[in-house]
Enzyme design. Structure first.
Site, PDB file in Angstrom:
ATOM      1  N   ASP A 187       3.880  -1.657   5.866  1.00 29.88           N
ATOM      2  CA  ASP A 187       3.397  -1.262   7.190  1.00 29.88           C
ATOM      3  C   ASP A 187       2.838  -2.466   7.954  1.00 29.88           C
ATOM      4  O   ASP A 187       2.304  -3.396   7.345  1.00 29.88           O
ATOM      5  CB  ASP A 187       2.312  -0.185   7.036  1.00 29.88           C
ATOM      6  CG  ASP A 187       2.020   0.529   8.349  1.00 29.88           C
ATOM      7  OD1 ASP A 187       2.871   0.494   9.256  1.00 29.88           O
ATOM      8  OD2 ASP A 187       0.926   1.121   8.460  1.00 29.88           O
ATOM      9  N   HIS A 231      10.279  -5.862  12.659  1.00 36.05           N
ATOM     10  CA  HIS A 231      11.072  -5.267  11.581  1.00 36.05           C
ATOM     11  C   HIS A 231      11.990  -6.319  10.947  1.00 36.05           C
ATOM     12  O   HIS A 231      12.161  -6.348   9.729  1.00 36.05           O
ATOM     13  CB  HIS A 231      11.895  -4.082  12.104  1.00 36.05           C
ATOM     14  CG  HIS A 231      11.038  -2.949  12.598  1.00 36.05           C
ATOM     15  ND1 HIS A 231       9.968  -2.459  11.893  1.00 36.05           N
ATOM     16  CD2 HIS A 231      11.088  -2.211  13.745  1.00 36.05           C
ATOM     17  CE1 HIS A 231       9.401  -1.473  12.570  1.00 36.05           C
ATOM     18  NE2 HIS A 231      10.063  -1.308  13.704  1.00 36.05           N
ATOM     19  N   LEU A 263      16.377  -6.322 -11.758  1.00 34.06           N
ATOM     20  CA  LEU A 263      15.420  -5.478 -11.033  1.00 34.06           C
ATOM     21  C   LEU A 263      16.077  -4.200 -10.496  1.00 34.06           C
ATOM     22  O   LEU A 263      17.154  -4.242  -9.895  1.00 34.06           O
ATOM     23  CB  LEU A 263      14.848  -6.290  -9.857  1.00 34.06           C
ATOM     24  CG  LEU A 263      13.817  -5.573  -8.984  1.00 34.06           C
ATOM     25  CD1 LEU A 263      12.472  -5.482  -9.702  1.00 34.06           C
ATOM     26  CD2 LEU A 263      13.643  -6.293  -7.641  1.00 34.06           C
TER      27      LEU A 263
HETATM   28  C1  IPE Z   1       4.731   4.517   6.745  1.00 39.17           C
HETATM   29  O1  IPE Z   1       4.368   3.765   7.865  1.00 39.17           O
HETATM   30  C2  IPE Z   1       6.227   4.543   6.616  1.00 39.17           C
HETATM   31  C3  IPE Z   1       6.850   3.265   6.264  1.00 39.17           C
HETATM   32  C4  IPE Z   1       6.251   2.142   5.992  1.00 39.17           C
HETATM   33  C5  IPE Z   1       8.277   3.306   6.205  1.00 39.17           C
HETATM   34  P1  IPE Z   1       4.019   4.468   9.257  1.00 39.17           P
HETATM   35  O2  IPE Z   1       3.572   3.397  10.164  1.00 39.17           O
HETATM   36  O3  IPE Z   1       5.157   5.307   9.711  1.00 39.17           O
HETATM   37  O4  IPE Z   1       2.803   5.408   8.831  1.00 39.17           O
HETATM   38  P2  IPE Z   1       1.762   6.214   9.724  1.00 39.17           P
HETATM   39  O5  IPE Z   1       2.546   7.055  10.660  1.00 39.17           O
HETATM   40  O6  IPE Z   1       0.930   5.215  10.444  1.00 39.17           O
HETATM   41  O7  IPE Z   1       0.963   7.002   8.728  1.00 39.17           O
HETATM   42  C1  IPE Z   2       6.354  -0.274   9.210  1.00 39.08           C
HETATM   43  O1  IPE Z   2       5.797  -0.974  10.260  1.00 39.08           O
HETATM   44  C2  IPE Z   2       7.848  -0.161   9.321  1.00 39.08           C
HETATM   45  C3  IPE Z   2       8.342   1.209   9.512  1.00 39.08           C
HETATM   46  C4  IPE Z   2       7.624   2.295   9.579  1.00 39.08           C
HETATM   47  C5  IPE Z   2       9.771   1.365   9.636  1.00 39.08           C
HETATM   48  P1  IPE Z   2       5.384  -0.225  11.611  1.00 39.08           P
HETATM   49  O2  IPE Z   2       6.561  -0.216  12.509  1.00 39.08           O
HETATM   50  O3  IPE Z   2       4.786   1.097  11.308  1.00 39.08           O
HETATM   51  O4  IPE Z   2       4.289  -1.212  12.167  1.00 39.08           O
HETATM   52  P2  IPE Z   2       2.930  -0.822  12.885  1.00 39.08           P
HETATM   53  O5  IPE Z   2       2.178   0.100  11.959  1.00 39.08           O
HETATM   54  O6  IPE Z   2       3.282  -0.149  14.174  1.00 39.08           O
HETATM   55  O7  IPE Z   2       2.229  -2.125  13.083  1.00 39.08           O
HETATM   56 MG    MG Z   3       2.876   1.718  10.942  1.00 40.42          MG
END
Ligand code: IPE
Ligand code: IPE
Ligand code: MG
Length: 250
Positions: free
Chosen positions: A17, A34, A128
């Site tokens: 995240d 990403h 892995l």
């Molecule tokens: C969790 O991250 C999902 C992934 C890392 C793929 P999110 O950014 O979607 O989570 P929430 O919505 O903040 O809980």
């Molecule tokens: C996690 O990073 C990646 C996915 C959920 C695909 P985010 O896109 O949620 O990044 P933040 O939380 O907005 O910084």
């Molecule tokens: Mg996020």
């Protein structure tokens, strides 16, 4: 004594995240975050080998992530396809076995084919075991298992009393692997966001503020070091665990 025997991580699970915030801080579109996150994954795979981690499960797209703007979802889907096609040969060369978990039915043909090809090509690899969770939700996983067992009961092939935790867990994803000993979440949030909710019932949970694109080998080392300082009790007392370790060391 409790610090003299390292805990062993066979299976590491990661909620990757913080990509969006990493990009925003640099004045870049979320997609750039990403893409930078993919580079982190590449490094993490190498670092796992150094720590002798055998199974790595990454949360790449949750069942809730469909709620993001259409454009971001489409950037992510394109990134999955392009990453798979770019990285597959290298992953295969490194003896990595790829597996995707989640409800793949909602993805378009391109991505489904890329996933199938990647799993097929790396199926017999002995290095892995890399599991990528896409359109995955822990609740979906449990409901899916419940449906399979319910059908068996309806068919008259299963007595309801035969369903216990050990039977049921065989119908969940990753059932052939040990449960993750450690779950890492980057990006500062302290929640599990519907990831492997059954499988992480007894995992150690490590939360770091580090945003995913900045998560490097040093960050993994820190998490592993923290994990090694945990006493895993599984309901027992600290003294019982220490005694057990002393016996094993003797
Ligand atoms: C969790 O991250 C999902 C992934 C890392 C793929 P999110 O950014 O979607 O989570 P929430 O919505 O903040 O809980
Ligand atoms: C996690 O990073 C990646 C996915 C959920 C695909 P985010 O896109 O949620 O990044 P933040 O939380 O907005 O910084
Ligand atoms: Mg996020």
């Amino acid at each position: 004594m409790s610090n003299t025997v390292s805990n062993n991580i066979q299976h590491l699970a990661v909620i990757m995240d913080g990509n969006g915030r990493w990009a925003r801080m640099r004045g870049l579109p979320r997609g750039a975050g990403h893409r930078a996150g993919v580079k982190t994954v590449r490094q993490l795979i190498g670092a796992c080998e150094d720590h002798k981690i055998e199974y790595l499960t990454l949360f790449a797209f949750s069942s809730e992530n469909w709620q993001r703007p259409k454009k971001e979802v489409s950037v992510l889907m394109d990134l999955f396809v392009s990453t798979l096609s770019k990285e597959l040969s290298e992953l295969h060369k490194n003896d990595i076995c790829l597996k995707f978990i989640g409800d793949l039915t909602r993805f378009d043909k391109n991505l489904k084919q890329a996933i199938e090809k990647a799993e097929e090509r790396t199926r017999d690899n002995k290095g892995l075991k890399l599991n990528i969770a896409v359109n995955y939700g822990g609740r979906w996983d449990i409901v899916n298992a419940a449906k399979q067992r319910a059908q068996k009961v309806l068919d008259g092939d299963l007595a309801i009393d035969k369903i216990d935790e050990s039977d049921f867990s065989q119908y969940l994803h990753l059932s052939s692997m040990p449960a993750p000993e450690l779950l890492i979440r980057s990006g500062g949030e302290k929640r599990v966001s519907n990831f492997l909710i059954w499988q992480t019932a007894y995992s150690e949970l490590y939360f770091t503020d580090c945003l995913w694109p900045a998560f490097d080998k040093k960050e993994l080392d820190k998490a592993v070091q923290w994990f090694n300082s945990r006493q895993r009790r599984f309901g027992r007392t600290p003294e019982q665990v220490d005694d057990d370790k002393n016996i094993k060391l003797a």
